[in-house]
Structure formats: structure tokens, C-alpha cells
Design an enzyme around this catalytic site. Structure first.
Site, PDB file in Angstrom:
ATOM      1  N   GLY A 143      47.886  37.049  60.814  1.00 28.54           N
ATOM      2  CA  GLY A 143      48.521  38.341  60.965  1.00 28.54           C
ATOM      3  C   GLY A 143      49.220  38.774  59.694  1.00 28.54           C
ATOM      4  N   GLY A 144      50.370  39.426  59.882  1.00 27.61           N
ATOM      5  CA  GLY A 144      51.135  39.906  58.733  1.00 27.61           C
ATOM      6  C   GLY A 144      51.554  38.809  57.796  1.00 27.61           C
ATOM      7  N   GLY A 151      27.701  48.687  27.742  1.00 27.05           N
ATOM      8  CA  GLY A 151      29.116  48.785  28.077  1.00 27.05           C
ATOM      9  C   GLY A 151      29.756  47.445  28.341  1.00 27.05           C
ATOM     10  N   ALA A 152      28.937  46.446  28.734  1.00 22.50           N
ATOM     11  CA  ALA A 152      29.483  45.116  29.001  1.00 22.50           C
ATOM     12  C   ALA A 152      29.946  44.435  27.712  1.00 22.50           C
ATOM     13  CB  ALA A 152      28.448  44.256  29.714  1.00 22.50           C
TER      14      ALA A 152
END
Length: 516
Positions: A170-171, A406-407
Site C-alpha cells: 500500500g502507501g 543522437g545517442a
């Protein structure tokens, strides 16, 4: 002081130290697990633990809670030493009401985190809990909120490590997610937000606790977990090893291992035979990393997630370094959504804690595909660019083989702030691979040629000679050096020494925390 008072204190401590009692301790042991205090004893240097708030009690009176005695409120907190350095540690006690988090226990953890911030000491949280104490309602939730808030305050200031040694549901799972590193114990630890019962009710899916929140789910698929341990003692040993690479806080440097200084940093001819000549043939980048770091001691982070990129800690000439490397043995080392996120987060951590960065490049580009575009490869890839460009620690890049498009920029080129960039003589630095470039540039000539194969081969050789090599970049000053592979370790060691005093002034921005 009367003997009776001393006796009373000794007896009270003895009772509280047993947590939920002998029967609960035996139950934990029968499952092959350890108690909260046993775990702390394994983690810290021997006889250095000093416990705080041992006598804290809950104040809930609803649902019969006023009749329940919960020693230390199921949360063991205190301070001690790891390799002689101060550390604050909190450990949930599953023998006490299944380790559920109540207001008092949460307040203990919060005070410990405040102390870690004041003193500049790491904070380690060992999780083993049934979750928020339902009987305390919003008070338990408020306790978690206070912990989350402090996780953010500590972020980028002192290292935070979470050990998942039991349930973390959970939280409660958000606190580990806000820390720097998560270590999960196989079969014993689980992390998830929504349990199997609710998932079945809402979606109809059937899944076990282990399938939902075990190491396969969180270390392989989600990437939430950074390290996997086979046992509780191994997890705590990993936490100690991890801390050995890190400074205690963001105003210090990581410890220097003097015994590794100036040892074996001369030429290493074994580098010359690690990388195949054919750029399409894979190899294991670990083989290069192990030869670069001192004593082949490399602590890999998120080893089981986004395997096309490798990140982790090592030492070079005794100094801690963070290493980011493409992995040609997996997806050819391509950059995609997950690998970009993995590397960016690691870079930001190293930058926050003054750890120099070494980048080893063999990358064919960013991953093409509709799924990647729809998944936000532009957004996620930009995180990698931002992380590198914003890092002010020493940054050294070695282009091993491929650096396309771009890499090439994304893997810490000189234009992205790298302090020194070197390339091996067989490296290809180009907009794209030779085959793609030749097809694009000489498609008509190849189509009209009598011997298409011969023409293709000729054009490939021409392109590689003119463009796909490191010398064009070197002539234009885009890289600093073309080095012999055998000199890689000594080149990086010398760079690290020279740039140890690096200072870099950036434009003023509003002060904030390092983003997770």
C-alpha cells in the site's frame, strides 16, 4: 541510586527487547527470517548500536487497543557505526502486531530522519510490516505522510537506503520509492500498492503475492528495486557494501581506499582483444568495466532491469566512481525508455553526492518503434540529456566502438559537458551506421551498378575511411584523444586525479532538491 531501581530498569529493558515475546520470535525464526534487532546487529559494526525511544508506547484506545501492550510500538530506531562511520537505522518489528505502523512508531522514524539530516549521516530503513495500523486510522496515515515528507527533505543531502525484508504494501511502498536505493530479499520481501484480493475484485486478475510484488516483478519488470539478495544477512551486507562507495552526505567526498592507490594502473594489453572488429558482433561490456575498476570490484545497480545499459559503482585509483555503459550483449546497447530512465536517475544521484562519472559508449542509437514513440522516448530520452548536462562532477567518456546519431550526444559527448572524451582507434562516430548511411547517400549508384555487392562494399569502405572513425572528430576537437585500448585504465585514472578539484559555476537557479 538504589539497587531496586537499577533492577527495575534492567528487567524493563529485557522485556522490551523481546518485542512481541518468545512465541512471536520463534515464529519469525521458523520462517527463516530475523527479528528487527537481529537485523540491526547484522548491519552495524559490532556493539555500536544505541537504541532511542525504546519505551515509547501507542496512545490508541479504540477497538480494544487500550488493552494492548506494543513494545517500542513495533519500530526499533537508533544509531550506530558502519565501517566506523555514523548511520541512523530504523527496523520494523514484525513480532509486535505484525510490525504495523502507528502514530508513535512513525514519530520515532521521523525523529531519526531529522537527526540524520542534522548530522549529515545516512539513513537506512528495514521494512517488514503489515502496513498502516487500521485501528489508528488517520493518525497512522499522518505518520506515513511525515515519513514521506522527510524522505524528500533528505533526498540529495544524505544517502537513503531501504531494505525490503518482509511485506511492504500500500502507501508504505512509497517511502522506499522515495529513497535512493532499495534492496529486496528474495521470497521474504514483497512490494505492491494494491494486494491480490483487491486486484481480483476490481479487474478479475488472479495473481500471487510473490508474482505481484516479489523480486521478479519489482527488480526485472518495474525497475523499482535496485538490488536483490538471497537472504536477510546478504541484504544487510549489500547495504554495508553500498555505503562504502558513498559519502555520508552531499558536502563530503566518498571515502578513498588508500590500499588501492597507484596500484596496477599501467598499460593492460588484455583490453586490446575484448571488442570484435565487426560492429554487429556483441560482447559483454562487463569485461571492460572489471578491468577499469580497482580489483575488478564493481557494484552494479539495477542489474536485472533495462539490461541494455549498465550502471554501478566502482573505484579507480582508490576513488569512488559511478559508471554508465552501453551493453552490446543486450539489445545491441540501444537506448530506450527504460535505459534512459535508469541511467538518468543514477547520474543525478552521483552528481548530488560528488561522485565522478565514467561513461563507456557503444551505442547504435535510440530505439526506433511505434511503442517507444507512444511510450514517450522523447520525454524519457530527454531525462538522460538533462542529467548529463546538469551534472557538475568530473565527467569522463570513452567511446569504445559505436557512437551513432543522437545517442552519441546522449552518452555524454564533449558538447554535453564531458571534461575529457577519448575514443579507441576502432570507434565509429557518425550520424548513423555505415550501412544505413551508404544506402541513403549512394542508393542510386548501387542500384545502377553492374555488381551491386562490389559497389556496396566499395562505398562502405569509403564511408568508413572518410567519416566512421574517431580521427575526424579528433581533428575538429570534438574529442580530446584517440587512445590505445590498453591505456584506458591509466588514462581514466590520470583524468580522475587531475579533475578531483574540479569546480564549475552554473547560472543561478532557484534552489531546490535533486529530483528523483
Amino acid at each position: 541510586m538504589s539497587k531496586d531501581k537499577i533492577k527495575d530498569l534492567v528487567e524493563l529493558r529485557s522485556r522490551l527487547y523481546k518485542g512481541g515475546g518468545d512465541a512471536q520470535i520463534e515464529k519469525v525464526h521458523s520462517q527463516g527470517k530475523y527479528t528487527a534487532r537481529e537485523r540491526i546487529g547484522m548491519f552495524l559494526d559490532e556493539d555500536t548500536f544505541q537504541e532511542d525511544f525504546l519505551m515509547v508506547q501507542h496512545r490508541c484506545s479504540d477497538f480494544g487497543m487500550d488493552k494492548k501492550d506494543l513494545p517500542a510500538d513495533g519500530m526499533v530506531t537508533g544509531m550506530g557505526l558502519v565501517d566506523g562511520r555514523s548511520v541512523f537505522v530504523a527496523s520494523q518489528d514484525f513480532t509486535v502486531n505484525a510490525g504495523t505502523m502507528g502514530e508513535a512508531g512513525a514519530r520515532k522514524a521521523q525523529e531519526l530522519m531529522d537527526a540524520a539530516l542534522k548530522t549529515g549521516s545516512p539513513f537506512v530503513f528495514i521494512n517488514d510490516s503489515g502496513g498502516a495500523r487500521v485501528q489508528e486510522g488517520v493518525s497512522a496515515l499522518s505518520g506515513y505522510g511525515g515519513i514521506f515528507y522527510r524522505n524528500v527533505l533528505l533526498s540529495g543531502v544524505v544517502p537513503q537506503i531501504s531494505v525490503i525484508a518482509g511485506p511492504c504494501a500500500g502507501g508504505a511502498a512509497y517511502s522506499p520509492a522515495l529513497t535512493d536505493f532499495i534492496i529486496q530479499v528474495q521470497r521474504e520481501g514483497q512490494m505492491y500498492i494494491t494486494g491480490p484480493k483487491i486486484i481480483k475484485e476490481v479487474t478479475g486478475e488472479e495473481v500471487s503475492l510473490e508474482q505481484l510484488g516479489g523480486v521478479d516483478a519489482q527488480a526485472h519488470y518495474s525497475g523499482v528495486v535496485h538490488f536483490v539478495a538471497k537472504s536477510g544477512p546478504e541484504a544487510l551486507g549489500l547495504a554495508r557494501r553500498l555505503l562504502s562507495f558513498l559519502p555520508s552526505n552531499n558536502s563530503e567526498e566518498a571515502p578513498i581506499m588508500e590500499e588501492s592507490r597507484n596500484s596496477s594502473i599501467g598499460p593492460d594489453e588484455s583490453f586490446n582483444f575484448l571488442v570484435p572488429d565487426d560492429p554487429k558482433v556483441p560482447y559483454d561490456m562487463h569485461e571492460i568495466i572489471w578491468r577499469i575498476v580497482d580489483n575488478a570490484d564493481f557494484l552494479e545497480v539495477q542489474e536485472n532491469f533495462a539490461k541494455n545499459i549498465i550502471v554501478g559503482f566502482g573505484r579507480l585509483n582508490g576513488r569512488s566512481v559511478g559508471i554508465i555503459a552501453n551493453q552490446p550483449a543486450f539489445k545491441a546497447g540501444v537506448l530506450d525508455i527504460d535505459s534512459s530512465d535508469k541511467a538518468a536517475r543514477f547520474i543525478r544521484f552521483c552528481n548530488a553526492f560528488n561522485i565522478p562519472l565514467i561513461t563507456l559508449v557503444d551505442v547504435p542509437g535510440f530505439m526506433p518503434g511505434v511503442d517507444q514513440e507512444y511510450g514517450g522516448i522523447i520525454r524519457h530520452g530527454a531525462k538522460l540529456l538533462f542529467a548529463y548536462a546538469s551534472a557538475t562532477v568530473p565527467k569522463f567518456t570513452v567511446i569504445i566502438r559505436k557512437a551513432y546519431g543522437g545517442a552519441y550526444i546522449g552518452m555524454c559527448s564533449k558538447e554535453m559537458g564531458a571534461d575529457r572524451v577519448a575514443a579507441w582507434p576502432g570507434a565509429e562516430i557518425a550520424v548513423m551506421g555505415a550501412e544505413g548511411a551508404v544506402s541513403l547517400l549512394y542508393g542510386k549508384e548501387i542500384k545502377n551498378a553492374e555488381d551491386k555487392a562490389a559497389e556496396t562494399k566499395k562505398r562502405l569502405e569509403e564511408y568508413r575511411e572518410l567519416f566512421a572513425n574517431p580521427y575526424v572528430a579528433a581533428k575538429r576537437g570534438y574529442i580530446h584523444n584517440v587512445i590505445l585500448p590498453a591505456d584506458t585504465r591509466s588514462y581514466l585514472a590520470a583524468s580522475l586525479e587531475m579533475y578531483a578539484s574540479k569546480r564549475e559555476i552554473r547560472p543561478y537557479k532557484k534552489h531546490g532538491l535533486i529530483p528523483l
